[in-house]
Design an enzyme around this catalytic site. Structure first.
Site, PDB file in Angstrom:
ATOM      1  N   ASP A  38       0.878  -1.162   0.000  1.00 10.28           N
ATOM      2  CA  ASP A  38       0.000   0.000   0.000  1.00 10.28           C
ATOM      3  C   ASP A  38       0.922   1.220   0.000  1.00 10.28           C
ATOM      4  O   ASP A  38       2.081   1.117   0.393  1.00 10.28           O
ATOM      5  CB  ASP A  38      -0.871  -0.041   1.262  1.00 10.28           C
ATOM      6  CG  ASP A  38      -1.779   1.165   1.393  1.00 10.28           C
ATOM      7  OD1 ASP A  38      -2.390   1.558   0.383  1.00 10.28           O
ATOM      8  OD2 ASP A  38      -1.871   1.724   2.503  1.00 10.28           O
ATOM      9  N   ASP A 236      -1.272  -0.841   6.194  1.00 12.00           N
ATOM     10  CA  ASP A 236      -1.417  -0.408   7.582  1.00 12.00           C
ATOM     11  C   ASP A 236      -2.871  -0.323   8.008  1.00 12.00           C
ATOM     12  O   ASP A 236      -3.216  -0.605   9.134  1.00 12.00           O
ATOM     13  CB  ASP A 236      -0.774   0.975   7.777  1.00 12.00           C
ATOM     14  CG  ASP A 236      -1.516   2.067   7.015  1.00 12.00           C
ATOM     15  OD1 ASP A 236      -2.117   1.760   5.971  1.00 12.00           O
ATOM     16  OD2 ASP A 236      -1.505   3.214   7.479  1.00 12.00           O
ATOM     17  N   ASP A 240      -7.331  -1.613   4.412  1.00 10.76           N
ATOM     18  CA  ASP A 240      -6.568  -2.636   3.714  1.00 10.76           C
ATOM     19  C   ASP A 240      -6.851  -4.052   4.216  1.00 10.76           C
ATOM     20  O   ASP A 240      -6.318  -5.010   3.672  1.00 10.76           O
ATOM     21  CB  ASP A 240      -5.065  -2.367   3.855  1.00 10.76           C
ATOM     22  CG  ASP A 240      -4.678  -1.045   3.227  1.00 10.76           C
ATOM     23  OD1 ASP A 240      -5.289  -0.675   2.221  1.00 10.76           O
ATOM     24  OD2 ASP A 240      -3.767  -0.394   3.755  1.00 10.76           O
TER      25      ASP A 240
HETATM   26  P1  ADP Z   1      -4.394   4.892  -0.024  1.00 12.55           P
HETATM   27  O1  ADP Z   1      -4.731   3.763  -0.960  1.00 12.55           O
HETATM   28  O2  ADP Z   1      -3.225   5.690  -0.549  1.00 12.55           O
HETATM   29  O3  ADP Z   1      -4.202   4.435   1.391  1.00 12.55           O
HETATM   30  P2  ADP Z   1      -7.170   5.855   0.478  1.00 12.55           P
HETATM   31  O4  ADP Z   1      -7.836   4.643  -0.091  1.00 12.55           O
HETATM   32  O5  ADP Z   1      -7.262   6.076   1.943  1.00 12.55           O
HETATM   33  O6  ADP Z   1      -5.623   5.967  -0.026  1.00 12.55           O
HETATM   34  O7  ADP Z   1      -7.756   7.157  -0.265  1.00 12.55           O
HETATM   35  C1  ADP Z   1      -7.740   7.234  -1.679  1.00 12.55           C
HETATM   36  C2  ADP Z   1      -8.053   8.623  -2.149  1.00 12.55           C
HETATM   37  O8  ADP Z   1      -9.365   9.019  -1.717  1.00 12.55           O
HETATM   38  C3  ADP Z   1      -7.131   9.706  -1.620  1.00 12.55           C
HETATM   39  O9  ADP Z   1      -5.939   9.810  -2.369  1.00 12.55           O
HETATM   40  C4  ADP Z   1      -8.013  10.946  -1.767  1.00 12.55           C
HETATM   41  O10 ADP Z   1      -8.006  11.407  -3.084  1.00 12.55           O
HETATM   42  C5  ADP Z   1      -9.402  10.406  -1.443  1.00 12.55           C
HETATM   43  N1  ADP Z   1      -9.739  10.604  -0.016  1.00 12.55           N
HETATM   44  C6  ADP Z   1      -9.799   9.667   0.956  1.00 12.55           C
HETATM   45  N2  ADP Z   1     -10.143  10.218   2.140  1.00 12.55           N
HETATM   46  C7  ADP Z   1     -10.283  11.545   1.935  1.00 12.55           C
HETATM   47  C8  ADP Z   1     -10.634  12.685   2.762  1.00 12.55           C
HETATM   48  N3  ADP Z   1     -10.888  12.576   4.060  1.00 12.55           N
HETATM   49  N4  ADP Z   1     -10.674  13.897   2.164  1.00 12.55           N
HETATM   50  C9  ADP Z   1     -10.424  14.036   0.849  1.00 12.55           C
HETATM   51  N5  ADP Z   1     -10.089  13.027   0.021  1.00 12.55           N
HETATM   52  C10 ADP Z   1     -10.024  11.797   0.543  1.00 12.55           C
HETATM   53 MG    MG Z   2      -4.534   3.406   3.091  1.00 12.55          MG
END
Ligand code: ADP
Ligand code: MG
Length: 291
Positions: A38, A236, A240
């Site tokens: 991730d 983490d 996931d």
């Molecule tokens: P990763 O796979 O990098 O852990 P996430 O699945 O948590 O990322 O989030 C994916 C995308 O969703 C982020 O890059 C962002 O664009 C959007 N996103 C998630 N949570 C938020 C939030 N609280 N505010 C704004 N955008 C968000």
């Molecule tokens: Mg994540």
């Protein structure tokens, strides 16, 4: 099986901060040939900071204040970055109503009587927000490996907030150590394609995939396994957990979401990506002795 070698192996692992759940986890870990990471909080520090606030016609501080008001209730690292940026500017937040997290996409809420949405392209598409005015700026910022969210007010895009999340200093060494043992390194991220590509290039990854929403990560792991790969997934977050469970070996990295720990065959007690090659090496050496 010789229990003495097993106890010695898992004991050495524990001393290094690596918890191996059971003998099945050890058996599967010894044969891993692809590690999927991730991004956020795993290969990067997971503490993004706001770098750019872009508005055309309007005040950046007003938009940041609106965004932080929506994010105040969220635990997401991006949310914390926006709240911290507003705090350091001394902006006073408004209460948010009907706050709703859209997993892997963003958040929506009502602030000062306005319907506010903050998130990625998928969220804006779902809400039918026209983002064309900001497309060029967004592409420029993503090319700098920044995570960019669009802020929409009453269905209209009002600006962008860009955040940078530095790559962990030890990520490159971890990737190189795995590749030196013939293990391919890939990354799955919810972040945009240009950000995924920039991180992939910086770390010399063998492949990157993004944006992959959390609910599709498990399927992506399943597809690699059907290709005959033996897959370890390192992550983490609570998001996931299904991907960790879908891998041959789930490796939960040290920030302690209970769900992740339950589904993981291996738990790393510190958020140090170098513990991934260390864990696989201990599994290989221990398995060679006990089989
Ligand atoms: P990763 O796979 O990098 O852990 P996430 O699945 O948590 O990322 O989030 C994916 C995308 O969703 C982020 O890059 C962002 O664009 C959007 N996103 C998630 N949570 C938020 C939030 N609280 N505010 C704004 N955008 C968000
Ligand atoms: Mg994540």
């Amino acid at each position: 099986a010789t229990p003495a070698a097993l106890v010695a192996g898992t004991g050495a692992a524990a001393k290094a901060g690596i918890l191996i759940k059971d003998i099945e986890a050890l058996e599967r870990a010894h044969a891993v040939d692809v590690v999927v990471f991730d991004k956020t909080g795993t290969l990067t520090a997971g503490h993004p900071a706001v770098t750019d606030v872009v508005v055309f016609g309007g005040r950046g501080d007003d938009m940041l204040r609106l965004a932080a008001s929506v994010q105040a209730a969220s635990e997401h690292p991006l949310a914390k970055a926006m709240v911290a940026a507003a705090f350091f500017k001394g902006l006073v937040l408004s209460p948010a109503r009907e706050a709703r997290a859209v997993t892997g996409r963003g958040v929506t809420a009502v602030v000062d009587g306005r319907r506010v949405a903050i998130g990625n392209a998928a969220l804006m598409a779902e809400l039918a927000v026209d983002t064309r005015l900001y497309a060029k700026e967004l592409a420029r910022l993503e090319a700098e490996a920044k995570t960019v969210v669009t802020v929409a007010r009453d269905g209209e895009a009002v600006g962008l907030i860009a955040m940078a999340d530095p790559i962990r200093p030890d990520s490159r060494a971890a990737v190189a150590a795995l590749q030196a043992r013939g293990i391919a390194c890939r990354m799955l991220t919810g972040d945009a394609a240009p950000v995924a590509a920039a991180v992939g290039a910086a770390l010399g990854l063998d492949g990157v995939e993004g944006p992959v929403p959390p609910e599709r990560k498990a399927a992506a792991i399943g597809a690699m396994r059907r290709d005959g790969r033996i897959v370890a997934m390192v992550g983490d977050g609570i998001n996931d957990a299904p991907a960790l469970a879908a891998a041959d070996v789930g490796i939960a990295i040290g920030t302690g979401a209970d769900v992740a720990l339950e589904t993981a065959g291996i738990t790393l007690m510190r958020p140090d990506p170098r513990l991934v090659p260390a864990a696989l090496e201990i599994a290989r050496a221990t398995w060679a002795k006990i089989r």
